[in-house]
Design a protein around this motif. Structure first.
Motif, PDB file in Angstrom:
ATOM      1  N   ILE A 167      -6.622 119.127  22.584  1.00 31.13           N
ATOM      2  CA  ILE A 167      -7.610 118.032  22.674  1.00 31.13           C
ATOM      3  C   ILE A 167      -7.873 117.543  24.099  1.00 31.13           C
ATOM      4  O   ILE A 167      -8.826 116.831  24.334  1.00 31.13           O
ATOM      5  CB  ILE A 167      -7.183 116.823  21.802  1.00 31.13           C
ATOM      6  N   ALA A 168      -7.019 117.937  25.060  1.00 26.40           N
ATOM      7  CA  ALA A 168      -7.173 117.412  26.429  1.00 26.40           C
ATOM      8  C   ALA A 168      -8.271 118.158  27.169  1.00 26.40           C
ATOM      9  O   ALA A 168      -8.517 119.341  26.914  1.00 26.40           O
ATOM     10  CB  ALA A 168      -5.858 117.567  27.183  1.00 26.40           C
ATOM     11  N   SER A 169      -8.929 117.452  28.105  1.00 22.25           N
ATOM     12  CA  SER A 169      -9.849 118.181  28.989  1.00 22.25           C
ATOM     13  C   SER A 169      -9.019 118.932  30.032  1.00 22.25           C
ATOM     14  O   SER A 169      -9.394 119.999  30.504  1.00 22.25           O
ATOM     15  CB  SER A 169     -10.825 117.220  29.669  1.00 22.25           C
ATOM     16  N   ARG A 170      -7.874 118.340  30.370  1.00 30.14           N
ATOM     17  CA  ARG A 170      -6.936 118.989  31.293  1.00 30.14           C
ATOM     18  C   ARG A 170      -5.538 118.498  30.924  1.00 30.14           C
ATOM     19  O   ARG A 170      -5.330 117.308  30.662  1.00 30.14           O
ATOM     20  CB  ARG A 170      -7.292 118.595  32.730  1.00 30.14           C
ATOM     21  N   LEU A 171      -4.583 119.437  30.870  1.00 37.43           N
ATOM     22  CA  LEU A 171      -3.208 119.052  30.528  1.00 37.43           C
ATOM     23  C   LEU A 171      -2.281 119.482  31.653  1.00 37.43           C
ATOM     24  O   LEU A 171      -2.265 120.654  32.045  1.00 37.43           O
ATOM     25  CB  LEU A 171      -2.778 119.729  29.216  1.00 37.43           C
ATOM     26  N   THR A 172      -1.553 118.515  32.197  1.00 36.28           N
ATOM     27  CA  THR A 172      -0.591 118.822  33.258  1.00 36.28           C
ATOM     28  C   THR A 172       0.801 118.509  32.729  1.00 36.28           C
ATOM     29  O   THR A 172       1.050 117.381  32.274  1.00 36.28           O
ATOM     30  CB  THR A 172      -0.868 117.952  34.510  1.00 36.28           C
ATOM     31  N   VAL A 173       1.671 119.504  32.781  1.00 40.75           N
ATOM     32  CA  VAL A 173       3.031 119.311  32.267  1.00 40.75           C
ATOM     33  C   VAL A 173       3.996 119.291  33.447  1.00 40.75           C
ATOM     34  O   VAL A 173       4.055 120.243  34.232  1.00 40.75           O
ATOM     35  CB  VAL A 173       3.419 120.436  31.281  1.00 40.75           C
ATOM     36  N   PHE A 174       4.713 118.176  33.580  1.00 39.79           N
ATOM     37  CA  PHE A 174       5.687 118.038  34.661  1.00 39.79           C
ATOM     38  C   PHE A 174       7.065 118.415  34.121  1.00 39.79           C
ATOM     39  O   PHE A 174       7.627 117.703  33.283  1.00 39.79           O
ATOM     40  CB  PHE A 174       5.679 116.603  35.207  1.00 39.79           C
ATOM     41  N   ASP A 200      -7.625 106.941  21.718  1.00 36.51           N
ATOM     42  CA  ASP A 200      -8.279 108.247  21.559  1.00 36.51           C
ATOM     43  C   ASP A 200      -7.932 109.137  22.754  1.00 36.51           C
ATOM     44  O   ASP A 200      -8.399 108.915  23.868  1.00 36.51           O
ATOM     45  CB  ASP A 200      -9.798 108.051  21.453  1.00 36.51           C
ATOM     46  N   TYR A 201      -7.121 110.128  22.508  1.00 36.33           N
ATOM     47  CA  TYR A 201      -6.635 111.017  23.577  1.00 36.33           C
ATOM     48  C   TYR A 201      -7.620 112.159  23.866  1.00 36.33           C
ATOM     49  O   TYR A 201      -7.485 112.847  24.867  1.00 36.33           O
ATOM     50  CB  TYR A 201      -5.277 111.631  23.182  1.00 36.33           C
ATOM     51  N   THR A 202      -8.601 112.333  22.985  1.00 33.76           N
ATOM     52  CA  THR A 202      -9.493 113.490  23.068  1.00 33.76           C
ATOM     53  C   THR A 202     -10.301 113.487  24.370  1.00 33.76           C
ATOM     54  O   THR A 202     -10.862 112.460  24.759  1.00 33.76           O
ATOM     55  CB  THR A 202     -10.465 113.494  21.864  1.00 33.76           C
ATOM     56  N   GLY A 203     -10.332 114.646  25.010  1.00 34.60           N
ATOM     57  CA  GLY A 203     -11.146 114.816  26.210  1.00 34.60           C
ATOM     58  C   GLY A 203     -10.547 114.180  27.458  1.00 34.60           C
ATOM     59  O   GLY A 203     -11.156 114.200  28.534  1.00 34.60           O
ATOM     60  N   LYS A 204      -9.362 113.633  27.358  1.00 35.45           N
ATOM     61  CA  LYS A 204      -8.747 112.953  28.509  1.00 35.45           C
ATOM     62  C   LYS A 204      -7.947 113.944  29.358  1.00 35.45           C
ATOM     63  O   LYS A 204      -7.563 115.016  28.901  1.00 35.45           O
ATOM     64  CB  LYS A 204      -7.808 111.834  28.026  1.00 35.45           C
ATOM     65  N   ARG A 205      -7.691 113.515  30.614  1.00 35.23           N
ATOM     66  CA  ARG A 205      -6.773 114.278  31.471  1.00 35.23           C
ATOM     67  C   ARG A 205      -5.372 113.769  31.145  1.00 35.23           C
ATOM     68  O   ARG A 205      -5.016 112.640  31.480  1.00 35.23           O
ATOM     69  CB  ARG A 205      -7.092 114.060  32.943  1.00 35.23           C
ATOM     70  N   ILE A 206      -4.617 114.624  30.463  1.00 31.90           N
ATOM     71  CA  ILE A 206      -3.320 114.191  29.928  1.00 31.90           C
ATOM     72  C   ILE A 206      -2.182 114.799  30.760  1.00 31.90           C
ATOM     73  O   ILE A 206      -2.233 115.983  31.115  1.00 31.90           O
ATOM     74  CB  ILE A 206      -3.181 114.612  28.443  1.00 31.90           C
ATOM     75  N   ALA A 207      -1.193 113.972  31.042  1.00 32.51           N
ATOM     76  CA  ALA A 207       0.025 114.483  31.691  1.00 32.51           C
ATOM     77  C   ALA A 207       1.190 114.274  30.744  1.00 32.51           C
ATOM     78  O   ALA A 207       1.292 113.233  30.091  1.00 32.51           O
ATOM     79  CB  ALA A 207       0.283 113.725  32.987  1.00 32.51           C
TER      80      ALA A 207
END
Ligand code: NAP
Length: 518
Positions: free
Chosen positions: A203-210, A178-185
């Motif tokens: 769906i992310a609580s925070r999304l960081t794109v490298f 379950d990816y929902t609400g996660k800090r996703i990179a």
């Protein structure tokens, strides 16, 4: 592994006339061509638990075809259920099932069967394949249809093994997590990432794109196809063919033409780059710095051009961060970038692409031809090469669907139609002549390779415009081998009309029986 089968005491009849490795669109297209050629004793094997190849493997959120659906289909089998101009991945997979059922291929497919090696038996004129379970499968002919984007590339970043959260590659999506609400990179900003990133932002609580290098993204003219239009497309062949022809011409000019013949049309690439830059600025009008960081320095077309109406805007959302500093290290809890900034992360998504035409990965298993020559070794020492992208000297009775210099940039399915027809044509001719071995002659092969090398050197992909693009269209040998430097028309013509005199057809002497047409 034995590379030199012993002289047989008696003739051996192979189990199959043809074994096709891979049940993605390449293998399915090959099955159709074999059926059409009247060859029915064939087997299509696939390591996966279902058919579809790339469309079975790639199920990440947002996956969709990135060229118009009408062109991403076989000309002889219109897709019946595609709902949009750019069909979602599940519909493309359903189309694979449609073709399999329409051509009665299901009974010819064996899943969960991974080929780990293949050896040409010169005495018996057949291929001996070995599966992961140790079983031997014999066939007179073998067709490699494993696809170009087959082996996922995981980033080699220090500490990635120490990461305590979830790590997933886009080609191996975990639907149980379950990816929902996660800090996703997300690591990577290629054609895959640009489809995935807007979905993750939702769906992310925070999304960081490298981002290591930015990507060119054009607007996506996507809309639902009204059912009436779909019915007309499915049932009115001439209209469908006319639309395909128009799309082919557009792609031929826009991708193959500009990429392959760019030195003849000076200024077009620069014009496209300038236009793209202005479009980015307009779309991100409020943030010049963001626009600059998202704008590539290489020209459009150096990498696979892609489309999205959401990608650029996603970076303006408050909870989405674009990081352009290089990644230095991954720790148990996040990503550390140059300068020491720490980015805490729960999920690390690697949208880092595939290993394309690299030794050990293409082919993904050893294939030993005449005189003990191994295909991967041969290519590594002599550069990736194949006549029309399909056949290689010293590898009799072996054909490739996605071989070096086989793919005129555009739709993989258009290429598959051409290369599978080539293979079926050669096999059918072998049957007609009662030959048990068919092999491309050295001279036509070399002439084709020479032409590709000469033209390849003039392509945009080897030009200054793409110098810093790190495109996988150029392999580790510095060759644009994943691309056929030609138009689609040339690819179609060359595979349909190659002279049979380019191949040698021989019959196994003595006691070995000629293959029978089922
Ligand atoms: P890709 O184009 O190879 O992109 C990989 C991305 O990962 C690049 O942005 C690359 O950066 C980055 N990357 C790789 N290793 C990295 C590392 N160690 N650290 C940081 N960044 C790293 O792969 P892809 O996006 O999966 O696309 C592959 C191909 O799949 C496409 O070109 C297309 O042919 C196909 N595709 C097709 C569709 C379709 O609808 N038909 C959809 C998606 C993809 P650099 O740019 O700096 O190398």
């Amino acid at each position: 592994m034995s590379t030199a089968p012993r002289r047989p005491a008696s003739a051996e009849r192979p189990e199959y006339d043809v074994v096709v490795i891979g049940a993605g669109f390449g293998g399915i297209g090959m099955g159709v061509e074999l059926r059409r050629a009247g060859i029915h004793n064939f087997l299509i094997v696939d390591k996966n638990s279902d058919i579809g190849g790339t469309w079975h493997a790639n199920t990440y959120p947002g996956v969709a075809v990135d060229i118009p659906s009408v062109y991403y289909s076989f000309s002889y089998e219109p897709p019946k259920r595609w709902s949009r101009m750019f069909a979602p991945g599940a519909e493309v997979k359903a189309y694979a099932d449609q073709v399999v059922d329409a051509y009665g291929l299901r009974s010819r497919i064996r899943l969960n069967t991974q080929v780990v090696s293949g050896v040409w038996d010169e005495w018996q004129h057949l291929w001996r394949g070995r599966t992961a379970t140790g079983e031997e499968v014999t066939a007179r002919f073998v067709v490699g249809a494993v696809g170009g984007l087959e082996v996922p590339r995981l980033p080699e970043i220090e500490g990635i093994d120490q990461f305590a959260g979830k790590v997933v590659h886009t080609a191996k999506w975990d639907h149980d997590y379950d990816y929902t609400g996660k800090r996703i990179a997300v690591i990577g900003t290629g054609a895959t990432a640009l489809q995935l990133i807007p979905e993750m932002a939702d769906i992310a609580s925070r999304l960081t794109v490298f981002q290591r290098r930015p990507i060119w993204v054009a607007p996506k003219p996507d809309f639902p196809i009204p059912s009436l239009a779909k019915d007309i497309l499915v049932n009115v062949g001439p209209l469908r063919r006319a639309i395909r022809a128009a799309v082919t011409l557009g792609i031929d000019f826009g991708i193959s033409g500009v990429g392959v013949f760019h030195s003849y049309i000076p200024g077009v690439v620069q014009l496209a780059q300038r236009g793209g830059g202005l479009m980015y600025k307009a779309q991100l009008a409020g943030d010049a710095d963001l626009a600059a960081r998202l704008t590539p320095e290489y020209a459009p077309g150096c990498k696979r051009p892609s489309v999205s109406n959401r990608y650029l805007r996603t970076f303006t959302e408050d909870h989405v961060e674009l990081v352009t500093e290089p990644i230095e290290q991954i720790t148990a809890s996040g990503v550390v970038t140059a300068g020491g900034a720490v980015h805490p992360v729960d999920v690390l998504i690697c949208a880092t692409g595939f290993r394309v035409m690299e030794k050990g990965y293409t082919p993904p298993y050893p294939l030993v031809g005449r005189d003990g020559l191994e295909l991967g070794e041969f290519w590594d020492r002599n550069r990736y090469q194949a006549y029309q992208g399909v056949s290689v000297p010293k590898f009799p009775n072996m054909f490739l669907i996605t071989g070096p210099y086989g793919f005129a940039a555009g739709s993989y399915l258009a290429m598959i139609e051409c290369t599978s027809r080539h293979a079926a044509r050669a096999i059918k001719e072998a049957f007609r002549r009662g030959a048990t071995a068919v092999e491309i002659k050295q001279e036509p092969h070399d002439a084709y390779f020479r032409k590709c090398r000469e033209r390849g050197a003039q392509t945009m992909w080897l030009s200054e415009a793409c110098a810093d693009s790190n495109t996988y269209y150029v392999n580790y040998q510095g060759d644009p081998a994943p691309i056929r430097p030609s138009t689609h028309l040339e690819m179609w013509w060359g595979n349909k009309h190659f002279p049979f005199s380019h191949y040698s057809f021989t019959e196994r002497p003595a006691t070995v029986a000629a293959p029978q047409r089922a």
